[in-house]
Design a protein around this motif. Structure first.
Motif, PDB file in Angstrom:
ATOM      1  N   VAL A  95      45.221  39.717  28.735  1.00  0.00           N
ATOM      2  CA  VAL A  95      46.273  39.921  29.748  1.00  0.00           C
ATOM      3  C   VAL A  95      46.149  41.324  30.370  1.00  0.00           C
ATOM      4  N   ARG A  96      45.838  42.298  29.548  1.00  0.00           N
ATOM      5  CA  ARG A  96      45.661  43.667  30.101  1.00  0.00           C
ATOM      6  C   ARG A  96      44.464  43.694  31.048  1.00  0.00           C
ATOM      7  N   ALA A  97      43.391  43.005  30.661  1.00  0.00           N
ATOM      8  CA  ALA A  97      42.200  42.981  31.525  1.00  0.00           C
ATOM      9  C   ALA A  97      42.526  42.303  32.862  1.00  0.00           C
TER      10      ALA A  97
ATOM     11  N   ASN B 190      45.415  42.174  34.376  1.00  0.00           N
ATOM     12  CA  ASN B 190      46.232  43.094  35.168  1.00  0.00           C
ATOM     13  C   ASN B 190      45.343  44.176  35.811  1.00  0.00           C
ATOM     14  N   GLN B 191      44.437  44.676  35.003  1.00  0.00           N
ATOM     15  CA  GLN B 191      43.569  45.760  35.499  1.00  0.00           C
ATOM     16  C   GLN B 191      42.677  45.276  36.658  1.00  0.00           C
ATOM     17  N   VAL B 192      42.031  44.112  36.481  1.00  0.00           N
ATOM     18  CA  VAL B 192      41.119  43.671  37.556  1.00  0.00           C
ATOM     19  C   VAL B 192      41.903  43.303  38.819  1.00  0.00           C
ATOM     20  N   THR B 193      43.124  42.804  38.632  1.00  0.00           N
ATOM     21  CA  THR B 193      43.934  42.457  39.809  1.00  0.00           C
ATOM     22  C   THR B 193      44.259  43.734  40.582  1.00  0.00           C
ATOM     23  N   GLN B 194      44.646  44.782  39.849  1.00  0.00           N
ATOM     24  CA  GLN B 194      45.018  46.031  40.525  1.00  0.00           C
ATOM     25  C   GLN B 194      43.793  46.726  41.125  1.00  0.00           C
ATOM     26  N   GLU B 195      42.676  46.633  40.437  1.00  0.00           N
ATOM     27  CA  GLU B 195      41.451  47.222  41.006  1.00  0.00           C
ATOM     28  C   GLU B 195      41.059  46.502  42.307  1.00  0.00           C
ATOM     29  N   THR B 196      41.255  45.190  42.345  1.00  0.00           N
ATOM     30  CA  THR B 196      40.820  44.423  43.521  1.00  0.00           C
ATOM     31  C   THR B 196      41.827  44.513  44.664  1.00  0.00           C
TER      32      THR B 196
ATOM     33  N   VAL C  46      37.416  37.145  32.122  1.00  0.00           N
ATOM     34  CA  VAL C  46      38.341  37.846  33.030  1.00  0.00           C
ATOM     35  C   VAL C  46      37.643  39.072  33.634  1.00  0.00           C
ATOM     36  N   GLY C  47      36.950  39.821  32.786  1.00  0.00           N
ATOM     37  CA  GLY C  47      36.275  41.033  33.265  1.00  0.00           C
ATOM     38  C   GLY C  47      35.197  40.726  34.302  1.00  0.00           C
ATOM     39  N   LEU C  48      34.491  39.626  34.125  1.00  0.00           N
ATOM     40  CA  LEU C  48      33.368  39.342  35.028  1.00  0.00           C
ATOM     41  C   LEU C  48      33.780  38.538  36.261  1.00  0.00           C
ATOM     42  N   ILE C  49      34.752  37.644  36.105  1.00  0.00           N
ATOM     43  CA  ILE C  49      35.153  36.799  37.249  1.00  0.00           C
ATOM     44  C   ILE C  49      36.173  37.532  38.114  1.00  0.00           C
ATOM     45  N   ARG C  50      36.953  38.375  37.493  1.00  0.00           N
ATOM     46  CA  ARG C  50      37.965  39.192  38.159  1.00  0.00           C
ATOM     47  C   ARG C  50      39.011  38.335  38.896  1.00  0.00           C
TER      48      ARG C  50
ATOM     49  N   PRO D 203      56.424  40.095  46.525  1.00  0.00           N
ATOM     50  CA  PRO D 203      55.545  41.167  46.994  1.00  0.00           C
ATOM     51  C   PRO D 203      54.505  41.501  45.931  1.00  0.00           C
ATOM     52  N   GLY D 204      53.296  41.809  46.373  1.00  0.00           N
ATOM     53  CA  GLY D 204      52.250  42.235  45.442  1.00  0.00           C
ATOM     54  C   GLY D 204      51.343  41.108  44.961  1.00  0.00           C
ATOM     55  N   VAL D 205      51.763  39.851  45.168  1.00  0.00           N
ATOM     56  CA  VAL D 205      50.914  38.749  44.707  1.00  0.00           C
ATOM     57  C   VAL D 205      49.844  38.489  45.772  1.00  0.00           C
ATOM     58  N   PRO D 206      48.565  38.566  45.393  1.00  0.00           N
ATOM     59  CA  PRO D 206      47.507  38.410  46.400  1.00  0.00           C
ATOM     60  C   PRO D 206      47.536  37.036  47.071  1.00  0.00           C
ATOM     61  N   PRO D 207      47.159  36.979  48.352  1.00  0.00           N
ATOM     62  CA  PRO D 207      47.165  35.682  49.054  1.00  0.00           C
ATOM     63  C   PRO D 207      46.259  34.666  48.358  1.00  0.00           C
ATOM     64  N   LEU D 208      46.686  33.401  48.366  1.00  0.00           N
ATOM     65  CA  LEU D 208      45.929  32.361  47.666  1.00  0.00           C
ATOM     66  C   LEU D 208      44.482  32.305  48.128  1.00  0.00           C
ATOM     67  N   ARG D 209      44.288  32.465  49.427  1.00  0.00           N
ATOM     68  CA  ARG D 209      42.929  32.261  49.938  1.00  0.00           C
ATOM     69  C   ARG D 209      41.989  33.432  49.620  1.00  0.00           C
ATOM     70  N   GLN D 210      42.546  34.522  49.080  1.00  0.00           N
ATOM     71  CA  GLN D 210      41.680  35.691  48.805  1.00  0.00           C
ATOM     72  C   GLN D 210      41.354  35.886  47.325  1.00  0.00           C
ATOM     73  N   GLN D 211      42.004  35.083  46.456  1.00  0.00           N
ATOM     74  CA  GLN D 211      41.805  35.399  45.040  1.00  0.00           C
ATOM     75  C   GLN D 211      40.901  34.409  44.317  1.00  0.00           C
ATOM     76  N   ALA D 212      40.435  34.843  43.138  1.00  0.00           N
ATOM     77  CA  ALA D 212      39.728  33.927  42.238  1.00  0.00           C
ATOM     78  C   ALA D 212      40.740  33.408  41.219  1.00  0.00           C
ATOM     79  N   PHE D 213      40.601  32.117  40.873  1.00  0.00           N
ATOM     80  CA  PHE D 213      41.507  31.476  39.908  1.00  0.00           C
ATOM     81  C   PHE D 213      40.698  31.117  38.677  1.00  0.00           C
ATOM     82  N   LEU D 214      41.192  31.524  37.516  1.00  0.00           N
ATOM     83  CA  LEU D 214      40.496  31.151  36.277  1.00  0.00           C
ATOM     84  C   LEU D 214      41.376  30.164  35.518  1.00  0.00           C
ATOM     85  N   PHE D 215      40.843  28.953  35.357  1.00  0.00           N
ATOM     86  CA  PHE D 215      41.565  27.911  34.617  1.00  0.00           C
ATOM     87  C   PHE D 215      41.002  27.856  33.204  1.00  0.00           C
TER      88      PHE D 215
END
Ligand SMILES: NC(=O)C1=CN([C@@H]2O[C@H](COP(=O)(O)OP(=O)(O)OC[C@H]3O[C@@H](n4cnc5c(N)ncnc54)[C@H](OP(=O)(O)O)[C@@H]3O)[C@@H](O)[C@H]2O)C=CC1
Ligand SMILES: CC(=O)C(=O)O
Ligand SMILES: [Mg+2]
Length: 554
Positions: free
Chosen positions: A363-365, A367-373, A340-344, A250-262
């Motif tokens: 890592v804190r950034a 977490n923050q952008v994930t929760q904001e989004t 992380v801050g810009l790509i979210r 629970p809480g993990v955003p759906p794959l098709r809705q998120q941005a992935f940073l490699f």
């Protein structure tokens, strides 16, 4: 043998237990590596029995992290050579070298040229510990008879001066040969391997530098050979398996809705990005849309079209951001927390061999952008894939501490369980290609696969996802526990051979063996699992009858 061995009899179990007790007295992982490799030389049955029974204890020794240290010390440790060494001086004579390998029936060859050993860089000939370790895992987890596995180190030189100048160095003391001569040698090796062991020999590429890895894989796949690159394809499958596993929390955003940073745009992360696009496509996301969800960062910063400096490789170009992102990329520079801050992103995957790159700020950034989004209960994924452990982007403890337990964490090298404030434990998953390559080899060997297609890797990823239990999920593990490696290898093997059949990549010999199947659909049919079990080596001694057999009789 009478009189040369003590009179009492021990069965295999007793010897395995005795060996484990003796090995437990070793003071350091490197001592244990040496002692266990000595056991392999002196009593193979006991060694493989021990590996099969206690893989979870010995994987960190014969594999990452201790094998990394063993490779760094290889030339000083070397007692008896392991595997086959083929050097550039053998060009034109590889067939004769290969015929020195004593086994007539090899099913899988594991090749390295030692240029990118784990995250340790160019170790030249000292890289032999890696194909030897991978071969051991093929047997211990996949059940492939050790006789069927052939670890090979291709020595074309080493670009690290300190290694070349080590008085004990066992390889050629020259800079790496590149270009046509390199290609000729690899061609000759592959041809000779197939001549001696037949066209269904599986060729497993390991720890090459990216510049050769992608090229060699494409070249021999185009020729229709059964070949796979572990760092590109098997890593991709396990990473996708972990992303799919995370979807069940629970809480993990759906794959098709998120941005992935490699973070890192080499073999591991490009392979994962490619397979992720394919998985999203199967969920109905158009390829171009899926690629827009993906951001790559390499040593020069964000990968985008028109970037100045080194030209992008075709593999990076396929994921390069459009020129519209130039401004953002320039703002980021090489700063991961800015990225992380810009790509979210909601997922951050590290495979750049830059230990500690996921700082507290990063890592804190995240977490923050994930929760904001995605809302205050949303959970980011932090995968620190680099090996060995010193190269991990962050530790499990850090990922949990810096996100107050919100992070879903997995790593290339295992981290111990982490205690939560409520007294329960997080079980960080080990996202390592060892969850995939033994099963891929088993599936290919069982089906006599003529090609290792991407769809087979996707099948492997899905098989891993299906194996994840609710108990593992409850403790936040997004992958099956490494203790279940053999079970996973068999499930992956079954899924891979089924997919080989479904996509016409199984050979007549494999198909005749598999003809017992009543139907090819469904998941992991028990018949196929039984068949896979049939290919698996049982660890046992032949009974010894004192006074018979071995005595010479004049
Ligand atoms: N968990 C697992 O199963 C696996 C883990 N790995 C691990 O992943 C790591 C990388 O392996 P692999 O992908 O094969 O290696 P590659 O050499 O193919 O790629 C390394 C990537 O890291 C990038 N990089 C280097 N320095 C930086 C930096 N400072 N910032 C951002 N990116 C950087 C490189 O950039 P550039 O392209 O500009 O040179 C390159 O794109 C290793 O530690 C390896 O052990 C690998 C395979 C499997
Ligand atoms: C696990 C592995 O293959 C690597 O780190 O290269
Ligand atoms: Mg590797």
């Amino acid at each position: 043998m009478q009189g040369l061995i003590p009179p009492g009899q021990s069965d295999l179990q007793c010897e395995v237990d005795r060996a484990h007790a003796a090995l437990s007295k070793c003071c350091s992982p490197l001592d244990k590596y040496q002692a266990v490799m000595n056991l392999k030389e002196t009593n193979g049955d006991c060694f493989y029995g021990l590996m099969a029974q206690r893989l979870v204890d010995y994987l960190p020794i014969i594999y990452t992290p201790a094998v990394g240290e063993a490779c760094q010390q290889w030339s000083s440790l070397l007692a008896r050579p392991q595997g086959l060494y083929i050097s550039i001086s053998d060009l034109g004579n590889v067939a004769n070298v290969l015929y020195n390998w004593p086994e007539e029936d090899v099913r899988i060859a594991i090749l390295t040229d030692g240029e990118r050993i784990l995250g340790l860089g160019d170790l030249g000939c000292n890289g032999m510990g890696i194909p030897v370790g991978k071969a051991t895992v093929h047997t211990a987890a996949g059940g492939i008879h050790p006789r069927y596995t052939l670890p090979i180190t291709i020595d074309v030189g080493c670009n690290r001066r300190s290694i070349r100048e080590d008085p004990f160095y066992v390889g050629l003391r020259q800079e790496r040969v590149r270009g046509d001569k390199y290609d000729e040698l690899v061609d000759e090796i592959v041809d000779c391997l197939r001549q001696r062991y037949g066209p269904s020999l599986v060729i497993h590429w390991e720890d090459f530098a990216a510049s050769n890895a992608f090229r060699l894989l494409a070249k021999y796949r185009e020729r229709g050979y059964a070949t796979f690159n572990d760092d590109i394809q098997a890593t991709a499958a396990v990473t996708l398996g972990a992303l799919m596993g995370a979807q069940r929390l629970p809480g993990v955003p759906p794959l098709r809705q998120q941005a992935f940073l490699f973070f890192g745009a080499g073999q591991a992360n490009l392979g994962a990005a490619q397979l992720l696009v394919r998985a999203l496509a199967e969920e109905g996301v158009p390829e171009e849309d899926a690629k827009r969800q993906i951001w790559l960062m390499d040593s020069q910063g964000i990968v985008y079209t028109g970037r100045k400096g080194r030209q992008l490789t075709p593999q990076k170009e396929a994921f390069a951001r459009s020129q519209a992102d130039t401004g953002l990329a320039e703002q980021v520079g090489k700063d991961l927390s800015k990225a992380v801050g810009l790509i979210r992103p909601a997922t951050l995957i590290g495979a750049a061999a830059q230990g500690g790159a996921f700082s507290e700020g990063v890592v804190r950034a995240l977490n923050q952008v994930t929760q904001e989004t995605f809302g205050e209960n949303a959970r980011p994924a932090v995968f620190a894939l680099s090996n060995p452990v010193e190269e991990a982007e962050c530790t499990a403890q850090q990922a949990y501490d810096w996100t107050d337990g919100a992070a879903v964490f997995a790593s290339g090298t295992a981290f111990a369980p982490v205690r939560r404030n409520d007294g329960s434990t997080f079980l960080p998953g080990q996202c390592n290609n060892c969850l995939v390559f033994p099963g891929v080899a088993l599936g290919c060997v069982a089906a006599g696969a003529t090609e290792v297609a991407d769809s087979m890797m996707l099948a492997a990823a899905r098989a891993i996802g299906r194996k994840l239990t609710s108990d593992e999920l409850q403790r936040d593990s997004v992958l099956p526990r490494i203790e279940r490696l053999s079970e996973i290898a068999r499930a992956v093997g079954a899924a891979v051979s089924l997919e080989a059949i479904a996509s016409n990549k199984a050979s007549p010999s494999g198909l005749s063996a598999l003809r017992c199947l009543p139907e090819l659909g469904g998941t992991e049919p028990s018949e196929l699992l039984q068949l896979a079990e049939g290919c698996i080596r049982q660890m046992q001694y032949d009974p010894f009858v004192p006074g018979s057999g071995l005595r010479t009789s004049g």
